[in-house]
Design an enzyme around this catalytic site. Structure first.
Site, mmCIF file in Angstrom:
data_model
loop_
_atom_site.group_PDB
_atom_site.id
_atom_site.type_symbol
_atom_site.label_atom_id
_atom_site.label_comp_id
_atom_site.label_asym_id
_atom_site.label_seq_id
_atom_site.Cartn_x
_atom_site.Cartn_y
_atom_site.Cartn_z
ATOM 1 N N HIS A 181 0.813 -1.228 0.000
ATOM 2 C CA HIS A 181 0.000 0.000 0.000
ATOM 3 C C HIS A 181 0.846 1.277 0.000
ATOM 4 C CE1 HIS A 181 -3.663 -2.199 0.467
ATOM 5 N NE2 HIS A 181 -3.373 -2.659 1.667
ATOM 6 N N ASP A 233 -2.800 -10.740 -2.022
ATOM 7 C CA ASP A 233 -3.354 -10.152 -0.792
ATOM 8 C C ASP A 233 -4.802 -9.724 -1.074
ATOM 9 O OD1 ASP A 233 -2.119 -8.641 1.926
ATOM 10 O OD2 ASP A 233 -3.884 -7.646 1.066
ATOM 11 N N HIS A 245 -6.336 -7.159 -0.206
ATOM 12 C CA HIS A 245 -6.435 -5.726 -0.506
ATOM 13 C C HIS A 245 -5.656 -5.415 -1.786
ATOM 14 C CE1 HIS A 245 -6.831 -6.132 3.935
ATOM 15 N NE2 HIS A 245 -7.824 -5.287 3.739
HETATM 16 ZN ZN LIG Z 1 -4.133 -7.037 2.928
#
Ligand SMILES: [Zn+2]
Length: 311
Positions: free
Chosen positions: A126, A163, A165
């Site tokens: 991220h 993942d 996300h």
């Molecule tokens: Zn994640």
């Protein structure tokens, strides 16, 4: 198959607070699982620190300097955003986490091992080039990919991110770089909100496979079989990096997908075979991202490393 396991004790000293899901016990659970007898054949090494120059392969100097300047004393903590916090040990942990990916790339590109797993935290996918975000300080996988290009002369490097996300930071770093490819499956809607299939990168070098909340192993396998694995194979990377997050597991508290350990065995085996069949000549570097149910994380990362050893 000899697999390199890179980690560092400093990655346990990054502590964002008692209630934070991205906690040191995550890494303890992974490392404890990898102490089982079946993993005694792993080649184990300590992650070095990434250098400032290596971090700047993805991040502007201002970002690197800002993160490394945050060194609170004692038990003090500094919040960078609503989810991302630094304590006294965080900068060192972040240097070791990014450094693990770089050392893993060096080991596979020099032919010392064919595959490596970096059991490190904080995670990275991220972190945007110019901002920390979502538990992430430096964009570990993207840095490793650029390092493979700059230090080892590889023309094409891909990241496969499973993942739950979306890896917005990796996507942002790769967006306008034709030699870098991201294939990602992730739940939508979910944090961070990016990752629609229409987001394809300036050079068609991004492949996003969103999954509905509640998606099970069959749905996960379908998006990889139908879209993401063919896209990766067409790009034909010379090195495959995996952003290995295990938070799409059915037991994970942060999302609603319903994967099981066997699905992580499957995707790991598929990715290893893809790397074996193409210009990567089998070279795979995997980096731990998310996974917040400690039991599921331990079992899933064990399944992942087992597949790296056996595929
Ligand atoms: Zn994640």
């Amino acid at each position: 198959m000899t697999v390199l396991l890179l980690t560092h004790r400093a990655c346990l000293d990054h502590d964002m607070g008692d209630e934070h899901p991205e906690c040191p016990d995550r890494l303890r659970a992974v490392l404890r699982a990898l102490e089982a007898e079946e993993f005694m054949m792993l080649h184990r090494d300590q992650a070095p620190r990434a250098t400032r120059e290596q971090l700047c392969l993805i991040h502007p100097e201002s970002h690197v300097d800002a993160i490394l300047a945050v060194r609170p004393e004692g038990d003090a903590r500094v919040a960078l955003d609503a989810d991302t916090v630094m304590c006294a040990g965080s900068a060192e942990a972040a240097l070791r986490a990014a450094g693990a990916g770089i050392a893993a790339v060096d080991a596979v590109c020099r032919g010392e091992v064919l595959r490596a797993f970096c059991a490190v935290r904080p995670p990275g996918h991220h972190a945007e080039p110019d901002a920390p975000m979502g538990f992430c300080l430096f964009s570990n996988a993207a840095i490793a990919a650029r390092h493979a290009q700059v230090a080892h002369g590889l023309a094409r490097v891909a990241v496969a991110d499973f993942d739950v996300h979306h890896g917005n930071g990796t996507q942002a770093a790769f967006w306008d770089k034709p030699g870098l490819f991201l294939a990602s499956s992730h739940q939508m809607p979910l944090y961070p909100g990016t990752g629609a299939a229409a987001e394809r990168g300036r050079f068609n070098n991004i492949a996003n496979g969103p999954l509905h909340p509640g998606a099970n192993g069959a749905a996960f396998r379908a998006v990889w079989e139908d879209d993401l694995l063919p896209a990766l194979a067409a790009f034909d990377p010379e090195l495959l990096i995996i952003s290995a997050g295990f938070d799409a597991h059915a037991a994970d508290p942060l999302a609603q997908c319903r994967l099981r350990e066997v699905d992580y065995t499957w995707i790991t085996t598929e990715l290893c075979h893809l790397a074996q069949a193409g210009s990567a000549r089998g070279r795979v570097v995997s980096m731990l991202e998310g996974g917040y149910d400690l039991t599921a994380l331990a079992a899933s990362s064990a399944a992942h490393v087992r597949a790296l050893m056996e595929a």
